[in-house]
Design a protein around this motif. Structure first.
Motif, short mmCIF file in Angstrom:
data_model
loop_
_atom_site.label_atom_id
_atom_site.label_comp_id
_atom_site.label_asym_id
_atom_site.label_seq_id
_atom_site.Cartn_x
_atom_site.Cartn_y
_atom_site.Cartn_z
N MET A 1 -21.75 -81.85 -35.88
CA MET A 1 -22.92 -82.54 -35.89
C MET A 1 -24.00 -82.25 -36.86
N HIS A 2 -24.39 -83.51 -37.39
CA HIS A 2 -25.38 -83.22 -38.23
C HIS A 2 -26.44 -84.07 -38.84
N ALA A 3 -28.27 -83.93 -38.63
CA ALA A 3 -28.93 -84.67 -38.24
C ALA A 3 -29.42 -85.46 -39.69
N ILE A 4 -29.76 -86.86 -39.29
CA ILE A 4 -30.21 -87.23 -40.25
C ILE A 4 -31.69 -87.74 -39.85
N HIS A 5 -32.69 -87.81 -40.87
CA HIS A 5 -34.02 -88.63 -40.63
C HIS A 5 -34.45 -89.45 -41.85
N LEU A 6 -35.32 -89.55 -41.71
CA LEU A 6 -36.46 -90.89 -42.80
C LEU A 6 -37.86 -89.46 -42.96
N HIS A 7 -37.48 -89.08 -44.59
CA HIS A 7 -38.99 -88.33 -44.98
C HIS A 7 -39.89 -89.03 -45.49
N GLU A 8 -40.67 -88.54 -45.67
CA GLU A 8 -41.99 -89.47 -45.73
C GLU A 8 -42.00 -90.11 -47.74
N LYS A 9 -42.32 -88.59 -48.34
CA LYS A 9 -41.58 -89.57 -49.82
C LYS A 9 -40.53 -90.04 -50.16
N ALA A 10 -40.86 -91.29 -50.76
CA ALA A 10 -39.61 -91.85 -51.71
C ALA A 10 -38.83 -90.63 -53.29
N ASP A 11 -39.21 -89.37 -53.03
CA ASP A 11 -38.64 -89.00 -54.27
C ASP A 11 -37.28 -88.00 -53.79
N CYS A 12 -36.27 -87.97 -54.62
CA CYS A 12 -34.89 -87.23 -54.34
C CYS A 12 -34.40 -85.75 -55.67
N SER A 13 -36.29 -86.12 -56.61
CA SER A 13 -35.71 -85.28 -57.50
C SER A 13 -35.13 -83.94 -57.39
N ALA A 14 -35.69 -82.77 -55.71
CA ALA A 14 -35.60 -81.65 -55.77
C ALA A 14 -34.28 -81.40 -55.75
N ARG B 1 -40.83 -91.17 -35.92
CA ARG B 1 -40.35 -92.40 -36.34
C ARG B 1 -39.41 -92.46 -37.64
N GLY B 2 -39.52 -91.41 -37.79
CA GLY B 2 -38.31 -90.60 -38.73
C GLY B 2 -36.97 -89.99 -38.01
N ASP B 3 -37.12 -90.08 -36.99
CA ASP B 3 -36.42 -89.35 -35.84
C ASP B 3 -35.22 -90.10 -35.50
N ILE B 4 -34.62 -90.17 -35.94
CA ILE B 4 -32.65 -91.03 -35.96
C ILE B 4 -32.26 -89.76 -34.86
N GLY B 5 -31.64 -88.87 -35.44
CA GLY B 5 -31.23 -88.29 -34.32
C GLY B 5 -30.09 -87.38 -35.11
#
Length: 200
Positions: free
Chosen positions: A92-105, A133-137
């Motif tokens: 099982m793996h979690a998937i969420h929406l996070h607050e910033k549109a930044d994947c640079s790290a 609102r980003g807690d998808i599951g």
């Protein structure tokens, strides 16, 4: 003679009136067809405006082998997320929406924390105790490293004016572990192994 003359006038009047009525009917039909065509075109345009779609390409993070896409489709007031991944470990793996549109790290931390515009505690989606609102599951990954999830909600929108619903300029994050829906503020889901930016 007068009777014949009057009869001829009466017949002519009926003939011309009949022609006029036929012409008017034909014109009305043309106008009706034009109106119907315009109405159908307007309905088609309205349907096109109602349906929005964005596909997010996921990037591997934290030296993972993750690949995949996440597609968001908005129609009839609801957003459906369809995600497909490969290159993950089984389980099982979690998937969420996070607050910033930044994947640079390299470890995905540039995306910030969970998207939480309503300032709730972290939890399972729909819980009375609260949820982001980003807690998808969570989603399951098979022995071949493949996993998928489909999620639909009316609490998201694509590009609307409501900042509590608008998912544009947020990030999708996949974690190495499962969300326990209890630990604050992120569910103790572990390392961020995938990141994708939600942009038009």
């Amino acid at each position: 003679m007068k009777r014949i003359y009057l009869s001829l006038l009466f017949s002519a009047a009926i003939f011309f009136t009949g022609c006029k009525n036929e012409n008017t009917t034909a014109e009305d039909r043309v106008e009706e067809n034009v109106d119907a065509t315009q109405e159908t075109a307007a309905e088609d345009m309205e349907m096109e405006e109602e349906m929005k779609e964005i596909t997010v390409q996921m990037e591997p993070k934290s030296k993972s082998d993750l690949t995949g896409t996440v597609t968001f489709t908005e129609e009839n007031g609801e957003v459906t997320m369809t995600a497909e991944f490969t290159g993950l470990k089984e389980g099982m793996h979690a998937i969420h929406l996070h607050e910033k549109a930044d994947c640079s790290a390299e470890d995905g931390t540039s995306a910030g924390g969970h998207w939480n515009p309503t300032f709730e505690d972290h939890g399972e989606w729909g819980s009375e105790k609260g949820y982001h609102r980003g807690d998808i599951g969570n989603f399951d990954v098979n022995a071949e490293g493949k996993g998928s999830i489909t999620f639909t909600t009316d609490q998201w929108c694509i590009g609307c004016d409501d900042e509590k619903k608008n998912i544009l300029n947020k990030a999708v994050i996949v974690h190495d572990g499962a969300d326990d829906f209890t630990s604050q503020p992120s569910g103790a889901a572990g390392t961020r192994v995938g990141c994708g930016v939600i942009k038009q």
